[in-house]
Write a protein that holds these residues in place. Structure first.
Motif, PDB file in Angstrom:
ATOM      1  N   THR A  64       0.856  -1.175   0.000  1.00 54.80           N
ATOM      2  CA  THR A  64       0.000   0.000   0.000  1.00 54.80           C
ATOM      3  C   THR A  64       0.894   1.228   0.000  1.00 54.80           C
ATOM      4  OG1 THR A  64      -1.724  -1.158   1.217  1.00 54.80           O
ATOM      5  CG2 THR A  64      -1.824   1.229   1.221  1.00 54.80           C
ATOM      6  N   ILE A  65       0.628   2.127  -0.912  1.00 62.00           N
ATOM      7  CA  ILE A  65       1.384   3.374  -1.023  1.00 62.00           C
ATOM      8  C   ILE A  65       0.506   4.488  -0.489  1.00 62.00           C
ATOM      9  CG2 ILE A  65       2.509   4.984  -2.605  1.00 62.00           C
ATOM     10  CD1 ILE A  65       2.721   2.554  -4.583  1.00 62.00           C
ATOM     11  N   VAL A  66       1.011   5.216   0.496  1.00 61.85           N
ATOM     12  CA  VAL A  66       0.264   6.338   1.075  1.00 61.85           C
ATOM     13  C   VAL A  66       1.111   7.592   0.937  1.00 61.85           C
ATOM     14  CG1 VAL A  66      -0.821   7.276   3.154  1.00 61.85           C
ATOM     15  CG2 VAL A  66      -0.863   4.804   2.727  1.00 61.85           C
ATOM     16  N   ILE A  67       0.534   8.581   0.245  1.00 60.85           N
ATOM     17  CA  ILE A  67       1.185   9.880   0.090  1.00 60.85           C
ATOM     18  C   ILE A  67       0.110  10.930   0.320  1.00 60.85           C
ATOM     19  CG2 ILE A  67       2.420  11.444  -1.451  1.00 60.85           C
ATOM     20  CD1 ILE A  67       3.503   8.987  -2.915  1.00 60.85           C
ATOM     21  N   GLY A  68       0.204  11.621   1.462  1.00 59.96           N
ATOM     22  CA  GLY A  68      -0.815  12.607   1.795  1.00 59.96           C
ATOM     23  C   GLY A  68      -2.188  11.950   1.842  1.00 59.96           C
ATOM     24  N   PRO A  69      -3.184  12.548   1.164  1.00 58.25           N
ATOM     25  CA  PRO A  69      -4.542  11.981   1.182  1.00 58.25           C
ATOM     26  C   PRO A  69      -4.721  10.802   0.223  1.00 58.25           C
ATOM     27  CG  PRO A  69      -4.519  13.956  -0.140  1.00 58.25           C
ATOM     28  CD  PRO A  69      -3.139  13.825   0.455  1.00 58.25           C
ATOM     29  N   LEU A  70      -3.686  10.492  -0.552  1.00 64.57           N
ATOM     30  CA  LEU A  70      -3.764   9.449  -1.559  1.00 64.57           C
ATOM     31  C   LEU A  70      -3.302   8.112  -0.992  1.00 64.57           C
ATOM     32  CD1 LEU A  70      -4.194   8.668  -4.569  1.00 64.57           C
ATOM     33  CD2 LEU A  70      -1.809   9.295  -4.938  1.00 64.57           C
ATOM     34  N   GLU A  71      -4.122   7.061  -1.199  1.00 64.64           N
ATOM     35  CA  GLU A  71      -3.776   5.712  -0.765  1.00 64.64           C
ATOM     36  C   GLU A  71      -3.980   4.766  -1.944  1.00 64.64           C
ATOM     37  OE1 GLU A  71      -5.640   2.419   2.242  1.00 64.64           O
ATOM     38  OE2 GLU A  71      -5.559   4.492   2.943  1.00 64.64           O
ATOM     39  N   ILE A  72      -2.913   4.056  -2.301  1.00 61.26           N
ATOM     40  CA  ILE A  72      -2.954   3.131  -3.430  1.00 61.26           C
ATOM     41  C   ILE A  72      -2.688   1.731  -2.902  1.00 61.26           C
ATOM     42  CG2 ILE A  72      -1.927   2.529  -5.654  1.00 61.26           C
ATOM     43  CD1 ILE A  72      -0.909   5.479  -5.758  1.00 61.26           C
ATOM     44  N   ASP A  73      -3.649   0.843  -3.118  1.00 65.64           N
ATOM     45  CA  ASP A  73      -3.511  -0.552  -2.702  1.00 65.64           C
ATOM     46  C   ASP A  73      -3.236  -1.371  -3.960  1.00 65.64           C
ATOM     47  OD1 ASP A  73      -3.790  -3.197  -1.900  1.00 65.64           O
ATOM     48  OD2 ASP A  73      -5.465  -2.761  -0.552  1.00 65.64           O
ATOM     49  N   THR A  74      -1.967  -1.729  -4.168  1.00 67.78           N
ATOM     50  CA  THR A  74      -1.584  -2.441  -5.389  1.00 67.78           C
ATOM     51  C   THR A  74      -2.092  -3.876  -5.410  1.00 67.78           C
ATOM     52  OG1 THR A  74       0.586  -3.012  -4.461  1.00 67.78           O
ATOM     53  CG2 THR A  74       0.448  -0.999  -5.794  1.00 67.78           C
ATOM     54  N   ALA A  75      -2.343  -4.466  -4.253  1.00 65.24           N
ATOM     55  CA  ALA A  75      -2.865  -5.829  -4.211  1.00 65.24           C
ATOM     56  C   ALA A  75      -4.324  -5.878  -4.652  1.00 65.24           C
ATOM     57  CB  ALA A  75      -2.722  -6.416  -2.813  1.00 65.24           C
ATOM     58  N   ARG A  76      -5.086  -4.851  -4.300  1.00 61.66           N
ATOM     59  CA  ARG A  76      -6.509  -4.808  -4.652  1.00 61.66           C
ATOM     60  C   ARG A  76      -6.780  -3.941  -5.875  1.00 61.66           C
ATOM     61  NH1 ARG A  76      -9.850  -4.065   0.771  1.00 61.66           N
ATOM     62  NH2 ARG A  76     -11.298  -3.443  -0.845  1.00 61.66           N
ATOM     63  N   LEU A  77      -5.726  -3.380  -6.452  1.00 63.62           N
ATOM     64  CA  LEU A  77      -5.853  -2.510  -7.624  1.00 63.62           C
ATOM     65  C   LEU A  77      -6.860  -1.396  -7.373  1.00 63.62           C
ATOM     66  CD1 LEU A  77      -5.826  -5.191 -10.458  1.00 63.62           C
ATOM     67  CD2 LEU A  77      -3.922  -3.777  -9.696  1.00 63.62           C
ATOM     68  N   SER A  78      -6.730  -0.752  -6.220  1.00 62.82           N
ATOM     69  CA  SER A  78      -7.646   0.329  -5.885  1.00 62.82           C
ATOM     70  C   SER A  78      -6.865   1.539  -5.392  1.00 62.82           C
ATOM     71  CB  SER A  78      -8.657  -0.117  -4.826  1.00 62.82           C
ATOM     72  OG  SER A  78      -8.007  -0.379  -3.597  1.00 62.82           O
ATOM     73  N   ALA A  79      -7.482   2.696  -5.571  1.00 68.82           N
ATOM     74  CA  ALA A  79      -6.877   3.941  -5.106  1.00 68.82           C
ATOM     75  C   ALA A  79      -7.972   4.795  -4.473  1.00 68.82           C
ATOM     76  CB  ALA A  79      -6.221   4.681  -6.264  1.00 68.82           C
ATOM     77  N   ARG A  80      -7.601   5.495  -3.419  1.00 67.96           N
ATOM     78  CA  ARG A  80      -8.544   6.363  -2.713  1.00 67.96           C
ATOM     79  C   ARG A  80      -7.883   7.711  -2.427  1.00 67.96           C
ATOM     80  NH1 ARG A  80     -12.761   3.698  -0.403  1.00 67.96           N
ATOM     81  NH2 ARG A  80     -12.655   1.435  -0.342  1.00 67.96           N
ATOM     82  N   ILE A  81      -8.720   8.732  -2.417  1.00 71.89           N
ATOM     83  CA  ILE A  81      -8.284  10.052  -1.971  1.00 71.89           C
ATOM     84  C   ILE A  81      -9.182  10.431  -0.809  1.00 71.89           C
ATOM     85  CG2 ILE A  81      -8.130  12.502  -2.508  1.00 71.89           C
ATOM     86  CD1 ILE A  81      -7.448  11.828  -5.305  1.00 71.89           C
ATOM     87  N   ALA A  82      -8.567  10.648   0.328  1.00 70.71           N
ATOM     88  CA  ALA A  82      -9.307  11.001   1.539  1.00 70.71           C
ATOM     89  C   ALA A  82     -10.472  10.033   1.755  1.00 70.71           C
ATOM     90  CB  ALA A  82      -9.798  12.446   1.465  1.00 70.71           C
ATOM     91  N   GLY A  83     -10.239   8.750   1.493  1.00 71.13           N
ATOM     92  CA  GLY A  83     -11.247   7.727   1.708  1.00 71.13           C
ATOM     93  C   GLY A  83     -12.206   7.502   0.557  1.00 71.13           C
ATOM     94  N   ASP A  84     -12.210   8.390  -0.439  1.00 77.86           N
ATOM     95  CA  ASP A  84     -13.110   8.242  -1.590  1.00 77.86           C
ATOM     96  C   ASP A  84     -12.433   7.419  -2.678  1.00 77.86           C
ATOM     97  OD1 ASP A  84     -15.104   9.815  -0.427  1.00 77.86           O
ATOM     98  OD2 ASP A  84     -14.222  11.669  -1.214  1.00 77.86           O
ATOM     99  N   GLU A  85     -13.121   6.367  -3.116  1.00 76.96           N
ATOM    100  CA  GLU A  85     -12.596   5.471  -4.157  1.00 76.96           C
ATOM    101  C   GLU A  85     -12.481   6.200  -5.495  1.00 76.96           C
ATOM    102  OE1 GLU A  85     -11.310   1.628  -5.408  1.00 76.96           O
ATOM    103  OE2 GLU A  85     -12.100   2.060  -3.419  1.00 76.96           O
ATOM    104  N   LEU A  86     -11.367   6.002  -6.185  1.00 78.26           N
ATOM    105  CA  LEU A  86     -11.174   6.541  -7.527  1.00 78.26           C
ATOM    106  C   LEU A  86     -11.530   5.462  -8.542  1.00 78.26           C
ATOM    107  CD1 LEU A  86      -7.679   8.242  -7.130  1.00 78.26           C
ATOM    108  CD2 LEU A  86      -9.870   9.399  -7.402  1.00 78.26           C
ATOM    109  N   THR A  87     -12.192   5.844  -9.620  1.00 72.03           N
ATOM    110  CA  THR A  87     -12.484   4.914 -10.709  1.00 72.03           C
ATOM    111  C   THR A  87     -11.423   5.140 -11.781  1.00 72.03           C
ATOM    112  OG1 THR A  87     -14.831   5.024 -10.229  1.00 72.03           O
ATOM    113  CG2 THR A  87     -14.210   4.154 -12.380  1.00 72.03           C
ATOM    114  N   LEU A  88     -10.479   4.210 -11.871  1.00 75.88           N
ATOM    115  CA  LEU A  88      -9.362   4.334 -12.789  1.00 75.88           C
ATOM    116  C   LEU A  88      -9.332   3.164 -13.761  1.00 75.88           C
ATOM    117  CD1 LEU A  88      -6.561   5.197 -10.181  1.00 75.88           C
ATOM    118  CD2 LEU A  88      -7.821   6.813 -11.604  1.00 75.88           C
ATOM    119  N   SER A  89      -8.914   3.441 -14.992  1.00 77.71           N
ATOM    120  CA  SER A  89      -8.659   2.353 -15.935  1.00 77.71           C
ATOM    121  C   SER A  89      -7.396   1.636 -15.466  1.00 77.71           C
ATOM    122  CB  SER A  89      -8.463   2.899 -17.354  1.00 77.71           C
ATOM    123  OG  SER A  89      -7.224   3.576 -17.444  1.00 77.71           O
ATOM    124  N   SER A  90      -7.149   0.473 -16.001  1.00 78.25           N
ATOM    125  CA  SER A  90      -5.947  -0.261 -15.592  1.00 78.25           C
ATOM    126  C   SER A  90      -4.681   0.520 -15.943  1.00 78.25           C
ATOM    127  CB  SER A  90      -5.920  -1.646 -16.232  1.00 78.25           C
ATOM    128  OG  SER A  90      -5.969  -1.552 -17.635  1.00 78.25           O
TER     129      SER A  90
END
Length: 164
Positions: A64-90
């Protein structure tokens, strides 16, 4: 656009048009790759495999990569900003993960293209620009400013990686 809005499934577009504008529009709409005709079966299979590699690269990892409000979970292929899920293409996810993994480093266009798209795309700066634009829009607000453009050089992701 409807598929991308509802899913992060990799999308590869096959087209008979050899037009950079059409390719850019397809990528802006959410495609992960755009293949122009004519192409051989081996090329098609290789590109589809590359898209799947990028899409599912982190499945075995638990980083899991955490930088400021951004959290990226590479195992679950998900990213959040301040807890809000981002909808990203692969591809957007792969680009964001790569930038964040190399935070505060200058990354050249060629290095990013090679890492995210592969060897065959080191000259496809238009693809990088389109995907970067989409990513910045999705990161709008405080996190959108974390990606700095270095004209004629590349990009730098600004922020200190924190322990997850």
């Amino acid at each position: 656009r409807r598929i991308r809005a509802a899913s992060t499934t990799p999308i590869v577009m096959l087209a008979s048009l050899d037009n950079q504008r059409d390719a850019a529009l397809a990528l802006e709409a959410g495609a992960d790759d755009y293949i122009r005709m004519p192409f051989g079966t081996e090329e098609l299979v290789a590109r589809v495999r590359a898209v799947f590699r990028r899409a599912y690269a982190g499945l075995g990892a638990s980083d899991t990569i955490v930088i400021g409000p951004l959290e990226i979970d590479t195992a679950r292929l998900s990213a959040r900003i301040a807890g809000d899920e981002l909808t990203l293409s692969s591809t957007e996810f792969a680009l964001l993960s790569y930038l964040a993994s190399n935070s505060d480093r200058v990354l050249t266009h060629e290095r990013i293209l090679k890492a995210v798209w592969g060897e065959d795309y080191v000259d496809a700066r238009h693809m990088l620009r389109v995907t970067m634009c989409r990513l910045r829009q999705k990161l709008s607000g405080s996190s959108g400013g974390m990606i700095r453009t270095l004209p004629r050089v590349g990009y730098r992701f600004v922020g200190t990686r924190q322990a997850a």
